[in-house]
Structure formats: structure tokens, C-alpha cells
Design a protein around this motif. Structure first.
Motif: not given
Length: 439
Positions: A158-166, A306-315, A389-390
Motif C-alpha cells: 500500500n502506497g496510500a498517501v498520508i499527511a503526518c504532523y508533529r 480548491t475549485g477543481v472538479e473531482d478533487a479529493t484528499n487521497y492519493s 484511505y487506499a
């Protein structure tokens, strides 16, 4: 970028969550065989080519154990073969007409899968009508190994993209990880400016000239560098243009810092230089190498355009799949083995979780082990989260010249940051890829 710092990740943590795009540390077949010496001659054995003892080979041997419960005489002969060597051997075997020298199963980088199948269509077995249920995998994952509507690969990591934060750094700026969940890139930049002002730390780092961030953002919006027919689609592609504009804004605002090499990239996360990272989930291994930061990291999804059709929070960024060689005399056994393990056993996916291999086999997300909290990542059930997410990653055309297109777009963003016109650079990038393709 992942290829460039695999060695550092492996040294930093044994349980590194690396994807199959990583380079092997072995050399050819030296010490690379596992299983019994006469396994190749057995009617209940299979030969496999893959790389990385702590990840891919480890997974194969665990799959062997699971399959042996119902097939006690079954054995694998796993030959450690670095990816570059594997690709060379594959090409040589096909062009010389000696495909009988290929193994029963081999591992393929996802972004090279379609190019290999289209270049050597008779080398790989069509798995479409096998017993493997491909609907049980994330759609975006199976798309990498699907050619003309037919399935040629069994998805692996699985290479699903994640955002990691401190979380401790975000707290200094008055934020929590919830403030960075389900957000847009515009919101990310504005909040990132506040974090930078109050803590002196950028949110993100990346390698200069690399296109990883660009490609992740593009796929999250359902975009690609190629059209459905496999033609380069870079010039006049509004999604790519919007992506480059966001990247430039991040650099100019200081929210993103560009670094010169992979050592600096990893260090930026481990030594408190940045407040986060966005990458394939395999990056968790590098993050966890800084043991003193345990409990101060959190995982969520990436921002969307923003403002892009089909935009998601997943990659997705990285990954590999298993192919069955058409000249194998044991294609049915190979299909059954892969279907019963990688494509049908939650137990198997639970067993290999310690290696950092996260599943794109969707039922694994409901397992108890995937639901266990991670103390390092704020006691969150990150494995379950990432598997979910995947399943939400948009499926997009990869294109047979994917890597050439990545390089061309990487050059384009470097020039754009230097002041060049975006439209002109995208046209140059497309022309470059067409030249390589002979068009």
C-alpha cells in the motif's frame, strides 16, 4: 524520491514501511535463495523473483507459511533479485526468446507494470478469469496492473498517501491535527504560514527537482500526465497547472522547503526542522526512527485542490504487484497461491504488518490487528485508517512512460520556481515525453 533514500530507511529502522519501489540491498542471487534445495523440481513448488529481504521476501515467506496450512507439501524458491536486475533479466529473456528462463512469479513496480505488459504481452498470464477477486482490492491499486480491461497483477503493498504532523509543534501555533484534516491546499498554506511565524518551522520538505509532491496532488484530483489512450497530456492540462501553482505558492511562502538530497529530507523530519510531511505511508518508517518523538506524531489525510472538479484528499505514491509468467508450467498453482494469500487471507496481512507492509486488500482493514492503536502516532488506529484511505484514491491512467513524464515535470517545476512561464514549461515537458516515445 523513495528509491534514493531506501538505504537510509533500512538502516534507521528494521520495520521500515518501505514500498516495492525501493532498491534492494542484495546483489543478484548471492545468498538470495530460500526454501529447500530441491524446491524447483517439486510439482508443489514455485520460483519467485523479488527484492528486499526485510520486506518483499519476508512477505513471500510468510505467504508460504499460510498456504502450507492447507498445502503442507508446498514450497517456495525465492530468489533475491534487485529491481533493476529483474527488469534487465525480463527484457533479455523476452527479446532472446528464452521466456522459459523466467520464474513462476515475479514482483513488478506498479508504475512499470503497464509498460512491461504492453511491451511484452505474451510474457504475462492474464489473471482476469482466475479465482482471484480483484474487487476486494482498492480500485486505484488494481488499475496499475490492468491493461485493456484485463488483470495481470495481484496487488501487494500500500502506497496510500498520508499527511503526518508533529502535534507538539502544531500546538505551539494553536492548532491540532483536526485543523489539518479534510482541508484544501489553500487552507494548508494559510495555516502553514501561521505555524512558520510562531514556531519558525515549515510544514513540509521535499527534494528539489523531484516531482513526488506534484504527482501526489495531481492524482488526488483525479488527474494524470497521460490521457486514457496513453498519450502525454501535460500541456493544457489545467489540473497539472493548478498543482504547479500550489507548489510554487508553498515554496514562495516558506511553507515548503526544498532540500538537496534524501539524507537532508529524512533529517528534516527527525531533527525538528519541519512540522510534518506528506508522502506514501511507507514514510512512517523514517519517522519512527526518531524514537524520542514517539507520541508526538499524528496521521491524517492530505489536502485537496480548491475549485477543481473531482478533487479529493487521497492519493498514492509507490507500490508493487505480483505477476505470473505466462510460460510457467504451474500457472494454476501460482494463481491459487497468490489468491489464497495476498488476495484472500486477512491472517496473512496481519502476519506481515510488523514489516510495515500495509494492505490494499480491503477486508484487512476490519481485522483486529489493523485496528490496534499506535503509541508512536498518538494512539491512533493508523493501519486501519491508511487502508481506508487506499480505498478512496482516484484511479488514473499511469501511462507507459510514467517515469519519463515525472522527470520532465520535475524539470518544469524547477524552472517555474525560477521564474519561467508555467504554460511554456508544461509544453516543453510534453514535447520531451513525446520525443522519448518517438512521436
Amino acid at each position: 524520491m523513495k528509491k534514493k533514500f531506501f538505504t537510509v530507511l533500512l538502516a534507521a529502522a528494521m520495520a521500515v514501511s518501505v514500498t516495492a519501489c525501493a532498491k534492494s540491498q542484495g546483489e543478484g542471487n548471492k545468498g538470495g535463495e530460500s526454501g529447500s534445495g530441491d524446491a524447483q523440481d517439486s510439482s508443489e513448488s514455485l520460483t519467485v523473483w523479488c527484492w528486499d529481504p526485510t520486506f518483499n521476501i519476508y512477505a513471500m515467506k510468510e505467504a508460504e507459511k499460510v498456504y502450507q496450512k492447507e498445502h503442507p507439501q508446498f514450497q517456495l524458491n525465492v530468489i533475491e533479485t534487485p529491481w533493476n536486475d529483474l527488469q534487465t533479466k525480463l527484457t533479455t529473456a523476452v527479446t532472446s526468446g528464452k521466456t522459459d528462463t523466467l520464474p513462476d512469479i515475479l514482483l513488478m513496480q506498479d508504475n512499470a507494470f503497464q509498460k512491461n505488459v504492453m511491451s511484452y504481452p505474451k510474457a504475462f498470464a492474464d489473471l482476469t478469469d482466475s479465482s482471484i477477486d480483484f474487487t476486494q482490492f482498492a480500485e486505484a491499486k488494481t488499475a496499475y496492473s490492468t491493461v485493456k480491461g484485463k488483470n495481470y497483477g495481484v496487488p501487494f503493498d500500500n502506497g496510500a498517501v498520508i499527511a503526518c504532523y508533529r502535534t507538539d509543534i502544531l500546538e505551539q501555533a494553536g492548532f491540532t491535527v483536526d485543523d489539518f484534516t479534510d482541508i484544501t491546499w489553500d487552507e494548508y498554506i494559510e495555516q502553514g504560514k501561521i505555524v512558520l511565524e510562531k514556531t519558525g518551522k515549515p510544514l513540509l520538505s521535499s527534494l528539489a527537482g523531484e516531482s513526488d509532491v506534484i504527482v501526489m496532488i495531481l492524482q488526488s484530483a483525479g488527474g494524470s500526465m497521460f490521457d486514457e489512450q496513453g498519450n502525454p497530456f501535460i500541456a493544457g492540462n489545467e489540473k497539472i497547472k493548478a498543482t504547479l501553482e500550489i507548489y510554487k505558492k508553498m515554496v514562495e511562502s516558506g511553507v515548503l522547503i526544498e532540500l538537496n538530497d534524501s539524507d537532508q529530507y529524512i533529517s528534516s523530519m527527525n531533527n525538528d526542522t519541519v512540522a510534518g510531511t506528506i508522502n506514501g505511508c511507507w514514510i512512517m518508517g523514517a519517522i519512527q526512527s526518531a524514537e524520542e518523538q514517539a507520541g508526538n506524531w499524528a496521521v491524517t489525510n492530505m489536502p485537496r485542490l480548491t475549485g477543481v472538479e473531482d478533487a479529493t484528499n487521497y492519493s498514492n505514491n509507490g507500490g508493487s504487484s505480483w505477476a505470473v509468467c505466462a510460460d510457467s508450467k504451474k500457472t494454476e498453482l501460482a494463481e491459487d497461491f497468490l489468491g489464497a494469500t495476498f488476495g484472500g487471507s486477512v491472517e496473512f496481512w496481519e502476519n506481515i504488518l510488523p514489516s510495515g507492509a500495509l494492505s490494499t486488500y480491503l477486508p484487512a482493514a476490519d481485522s483486529d490487528k489493523y485496528g490496534e492503536p499506535s503509541g508512536f502516532f498518538s494512539n491512533d488506529t493508523v493501519f486501519k485508517k491508511i487502508t481506508e484511505y487506499a480505498g478512496k484514491v482516484p484511479a488514473v491512467p499511469a501511462g507507459t512512460y510514467y517515469y519519463e513524464a515525472r522527470d520532465a515535470v520535475g524539470t518544469a517545476i524547477t524552472n517555474v520556481i525560477g521564474g519561467a512561464d508555467i504554460d511554456s514549461e508544461l509544453q516543453t515537458a510534453e514535447d520531451t515525453v513525446k520525443f522519448v516515445m518517438g512521436r
